[in-house]
Every structure is written in structure tokens, then in C-alpha cells.
Design a protein around this motif. Structure first.
Motif, mmCIF file in Angstrom:
data_model
loop_
_atom_site.group_PDB
_atom_site.id
_atom_site.type_symbol
_atom_site.label_atom_id
_atom_site.label_comp_id
_atom_site.label_asym_id
_atom_site.label_seq_id
_atom_site.Cartn_x
_atom_site.Cartn_y
_atom_site.Cartn_z
ATOM 1 N N ASN A 281 15.084 -15.893 -13.180
ATOM 2 C CA ASN A 281 13.539 -15.931 -12.678
ATOM 3 C C ASN A 281 13.807 -15.988 -11.178
ATOM 4 O OD1 ASN A 281 12.009 -16.023 -15.481
ATOM 5 N ND2 ASN A 281 13.454 -17.604 -15.435
ATOM 6 N N GLN A 282 12.652 -15.251 -10.520
ATOM 7 C CA GLN A 282 12.585 -15.318 -9.054
ATOM 8 C C GLN A 282 11.045 -15.559 -8.720
ATOM 9 O OE1 GLN A 282 14.723 -12.585 -6.951
ATOM 10 N NE2 GLN A 282 16.797 -12.934 -8.024
ATOM 11 N N LEU A 283 10.594 -16.389 -7.975
ATOM 12 C CA LEU A 283 9.301 -16.544 -7.529
ATOM 13 C C LEU A 283 9.238 -16.608 -5.877
ATOM 14 C CD1 LEU A 283 6.312 -17.298 -8.022
ATOM 15 C CD2 LEU A 283 6.951 -19.635 -7.877
ATOM 16 N N SER A 284 8.380 -15.433 -5.698
ATOM 17 C CA SER A 284 8.488 -15.212 -3.979
ATOM 18 C C SER A 284 7.054 -15.687 -3.623
ATOM 19 C CB SER A 284 8.784 -13.892 -3.712
ATOM 20 O OG SER A 284 10.021 -13.434 -4.234
ATOM 21 N N LEU A 285 6.895 -16.446 -2.374
ATOM 22 C CA LEU A 285 5.818 -16.682 -1.884
ATOM 23 C C LEU A 285 5.935 -16.279 -0.156
ATOM 24 C CD1 LEU A 285 5.472 -20.342 -2.736
ATOM 25 C CD2 LEU A 285 4.253 -18.635 -3.768
ATOM 26 N N LEU A 286 5.150 -15.070 0.003
ATOM 27 C CA LEU A 286 5.433 -14.589 1.416
ATOM 28 C C LEU A 286 3.797 -14.430 1.976
ATOM 29 C CD1 LEU A 286 7.489 -11.390 -0.073
ATOM 30 C CD2 LEU A 286 8.366 -13.595 1.338
ATOM 31 N N TYR A 287 4.280 -14.356 3.192
ATOM 32 C CA TYR A 287 2.978 -14.004 4.381
ATOM 33 C C TYR A 287 3.207 -13.530 5.504
ATOM 34 C CZ TYR A 287 -1.294 -15.839 6.860
ATOM 35 O OH TYR A 287 -2.335 -15.706 7.365
ATOM 36 N N GLY A 288 2.364 -12.626 5.882
ATOM 37 C CA GLY A 288 2.722 -11.941 6.977
ATOM 38 C C GLY A 288 1.439 -11.010 7.682
ATOM 39 N N ILE A 289 1.619 -9.999 8.700
ATOM 40 C CA ILE A 289 0.836 -9.226 9.218
ATOM 41 C C ILE A 289 0.735 -7.883 8.834
ATOM 42 C CG2 ILE A 289 0.458 -11.182 11.014
ATOM 43 C CD1 ILE A 289 2.366 -9.498 12.777
ATOM 44 N N GLY A 290 -0.286 -7.167 9.117
ATOM 45 C CA GLY A 290 -0.141 -5.692 8.994
ATOM 46 C C GLY A 290 -1.051 -4.901 10.170
ATOM 47 N N THR A 291 -0.750 -3.693 10.097
ATOM 48 C CA THR A 291 -1.540 -2.627 11.186
ATOM 49 C C THR A 291 -1.679 -1.589 10.200
ATOM 50 O OG1 THR A 291 0.392 -1.801 12.059
ATOM 51 C CG2 THR A 291 -0.358 -3.736 13.155
ATOM 52 N N GLY A 292 -2.591 -0.756 10.824
ATOM 53 C CA GLY A 292 -2.718 0.709 10.125
ATOM 54 C C GLY A 292 -4.126 1.324 10.727
ATOM 55 N N GLN A 293 -4.202 2.595 9.980
ATOM 56 C CA GLN A 293 -5.459 3.354 10.115
ATOM 57 C C GLN A 293 -6.195 3.472 9.016
ATOM 58 O OE1 GLN A 293 -6.246 4.856 13.475
ATOM 59 N NE2 GLN A 293 -4.851 3.585 14.322
ATOM 60 N N TRP A 294 -7.910 3.604 9.235
ATOM 61 C CA TRP A 294 -8.632 3.651 8.056
ATOM 62 C C TRP A 294 -9.822 4.556 8.463
ATOM 63 C CZ3 TRP A 294 -8.529 0.068 3.731
ATOM 64 C CH2 TRP A 294 -9.462 0.361 2.948
ATOM 65 N N LYS A 295 -10.124 5.403 7.540
ATOM 66 C CA LYS A 295 -11.081 6.339 7.677
ATOM 67 C C LYS A 295 -11.776 6.425 6.290
ATOM 68 C CE LYS A 295 -13.140 10.571 9.644
ATOM 69 N NZ LYS A 295 -12.726 11.761 10.606
ATOM 70 N N ASP A 296 -12.990 6.235 6.227
ATOM 71 C CA ASP A 296 -13.910 6.429 5.014
ATOM 72 C C ASP A 296 -15.306 6.823 5.026
ATOM 73 O OD1 ASP A 296 -15.264 5.743 2.574
ATOM 74 O OD2 ASP A 296 -14.968 3.696 2.451
ATOM 75 N N GLN A 297 -15.375 8.050 4.775
ATOM 76 C CA GLN A 297 -16.797 8.949 5.028
ATOM 77 C C GLN A 297 -17.888 8.266 4.347
ATOM 78 O OE1 GLN A 297 -15.742 13.156 4.055
ATOM 79 N NE2 GLN A 297 -14.616 13.311 6.300
ATOM 80 N N SER A 298 -17.526 7.697 3.276
ATOM 81 C CA SER A 298 -18.948 7.009 2.772
ATOM 82 C C SER A 298 -19.314 5.755 3.682
ATOM 83 C CB SER A 298 -18.314 6.264 1.373
ATOM 84 O OG SER A 298 -19.304 5.556 0.705
ATOM 85 N N TYR A 299 -18.425 5.410 4.526
ATOM 86 C CA TYR A 299 -18.884 4.138 5.224
ATOM 87 C C TYR A 299 -19.285 4.700 6.628
ATOM 88 C CZ TYR A 299 -18.370 -0.189 7.940
ATOM 89 O OH TYR A 299 -18.821 -1.100 8.917
ATOM 90 N N SER A 300 -18.450 5.448 7.239
ATOM 91 C CA SER A 300 -18.705 5.942 8.648
ATOM 92 C C SER A 300 -17.807 6.998 8.946
ATOM 93 C CB SER A 300 -18.324 4.863 9.523
ATOM 94 O OG SER A 300 -18.222 5.295 10.937
ATOM 95 N N PRO A 301 -18.647 8.172 9.895
ATOM 96 C CA PRO A 301 -17.652 9.250 10.439
ATOM 97 C C PRO A 301 -16.485 8.814 11.406
ATOM 98 C CG PRO A 301 -19.736 9.193 11.564
ATOM 99 C CD PRO A 301 -19.781 7.995 10.392
ATOM 100 N N LEU A 302 -16.517 7.535 11.739
ATOM 101 C CA LEU A 302 -15.423 7.038 12.828
ATOM 102 C C LEU A 302 -14.138 6.937 12.034
ATOM 103 C CD1 LEU A 302 -17.763 4.690 14.828
ATOM 104 C CD2 LEU A 302 -17.163 7.084 15.318
#
Length: 257
Positions: free
Chosen positions: A26-47
Motif C-alpha cells: 500500500n502507498q498513500l501519496s499527498l502532493l501539492y503544486g502549481i500549474g499553467t495552461g491555456q483555456w478556451k470555452d465558447q460557451s463562456y467567452s470568445p476569448l
């Protein structure tokens, strides 16, 4: 008398060995970190939006006596979406994913172990925005439930261990908003968003591969330091197309018991 003492020592050593084998399953992992990315959702915004996130992960591995793996993973993340068009369009995004996998061990050679198997995932991301005068608002979401094919390779070298994982959904149900903006029924609608407007999709409509690379170092027999890189891409070609790509780097501890 010496024979009895020898039997007691042998039984004690055997029980310790059995206990050690049990602990290593058995192994139990507890992790925390940061992320980056790009997002586009035409239902929300054309941007298009830039994404910066904070992520936490709780993960449990159980290795069966035959070497197969049960994998339970819970991820939560909070992100800020921003665009060069205007600082007033900064948006909060919240996400929660639960994944359950069963991976069969196919073989082992030179410290490498190969696993393949199915994975089930249920997850949601929701975006909400209101201007400071409460005169304008918008929201969107993507809730998914899918079955995927997964593969995993483990490599052990003394205290170091490395893992590579990949998965691709084969069939999925996705829920998307039927409209944008808040109305009189918005609160009730958000509470039910997991189940509204559900559609079935295959990879030609819902393409969402995920890959990860992790490295661990055993500090003690029951404790390891772990670093993990994750990358994912999601594209859903429905009436209001959504596409996003993310990269995460997370660090934490791995407890073995």
C-alpha cells in the motif's frame, strides 16, 4: 530448549517478513503544486485565457498479491483565468476529479514493470464571473464521466523509483450548459449541473489524453519524497466548443504501509 528457542526466532522472523510484505503493498501519496495552461470555452467567452492554478492530490495505491494495482486518485484545483483583452475579465475556476484504475501487471524485466488496464474518471470544472457592480455575469462548466484505457511503466533502482503513465478516454458522457449567464433559476441549475444536458461522446468528439512522469526517492522504508509532472489536453467538439491544455508540477510525500 535450544530447539524451542530456534522455533520461536523462526516464527518471529517469518511474521516480520509477512508484515513487511503487507506494508509494501500500500502507498498513500499527498502532493501539492502549481500549474499553467491555456483555456478556451465558447460557451463562456470568445476569448482565449491563460491559466494559473494551485493543485492538491490524494492518491492510494494497493498492490495485490499477484502484483496488479488498484489506484484511487482525488485531485482538486483552483485556478485564475486571465486574458490580455482586459484585467476586468479575470475569472475563477474550480475543478475536482476522481479517478479509479485497475491495472494488470503484464511483465517485469531489468527492474521495469509494465501495467495496462481500465480507468474510470468523474470530474467537473466550473467557471463563474460577475462584474463589480453585479450588472453582468457569466458562467460555464464541463462535467465528465468516462472510461479510459491506461498504461503504466514502473522502474526501480535501489532507493530511486520512476513511473510513466498515460491514458485516453474511449467513451464518455459530458454535461455542458445549455445557455450562458445567470437567471432566476441559476442557483438550482448549478446544483444540478452534473446531470443536466448529458451527451455521450467517443474520441472523435471528446479527445482528452493525459500523461504523467514521476520520480521518488526512498528516505525510509515507509517514506519517500516524490515529484510529479502532469500534462493533459481536452477538446470537446459540441455546439459550444471547449478546449484546454494544462501542465502541473506537484511535490509531496509517499507513505508505504
Amino acid at each position: 530448549m535450544k530447539t524451542i528457542q530456534l522455533l520461536v526466532i523462526l516464527c518471529f522472523a517469518t511474521s516480520l517478513g509477512a508484515q513487511s510484505l503487507t506494508e509494501n503493498r500500500n502507498q498513500l501519496s499527498l502532493l501539492y503544486g502549481i500549474g499553467t495552461g491555456q483555456w478556451k470555452d465558447q460557451s463562456y467567452s470568445p476569448l482565449s485565457y491563460d491559466l494559473g492554478s494551485m493543485q492538491s492530490e490524494l492518491r492510494l495505491h494497493h498492490f495485490t498479491r499477484r502484483g496488479h494495482i488498484w489506484d484511487f486518485e482525488l485531485q482538486g484545483w483552483a485556478a485564475l483565468l486571465s486574458t490580455n483583452a482586459s484585467e476586468d475579465f479575470e475569472t475563477q475556476l474550480l475543478g475536482l476529479d476522481l479517478k479509479v484504475s485497475h491495472l494488470w501487471k503484464l511483465g517485469e524485466a531489468d527492474g521495469c514493470r509494465l501495467y495496462i488496464g481500465p480507468r474510470y474518471k468523474i470530474g467537473s470544472q466550473i467557471i463563474t464571473w460577475e462584474d463589480e457592480y453585479d450588472l453582468s455575469s457569466a458562467y460555464s462548466y464541463l462535467s465528465t464521466s468516462n472510461f479510459a484505457a491506461s498504461a503504466r511503466i514502473d522502474y526501480q533502482n535501489n532507493r530511486w523509483n520512476f513511473t510513466a503513465e498515460a491514458s485516453l478516454p474511449l467513451i464518455a458522457t459530458n454535461s455542458r450548459p445549455a445557455y450562458s449567464g445567470f437567471g432566476e433559476d441559476s442557483d438550482e441549475h448549478i446544483l444540478n449541473y452534473l446531470f443536466d444536458y448529458v451527451q455521450w461522446h467517443t474520441p472523435d468528439k471528446y479527445f482528452a489524453p493525459e500523461v504523467s512522469l514521476s520520480a521518488g526517492y526512498d528516505v525510509l522504508t515507509w517514506l519517500a519524497l516524490q515529484a510529479k509532472y502532469e500534462a493533459g489536453y481536452t477538446e470537446l467538439n459540441d455546439d459550444e466548443k471547449i478546449a484546454f491544455a494544462t501542465h502541473q508540477l506537484i511535490l509531496g510525500l509517499n507513505f508505504k504501509f
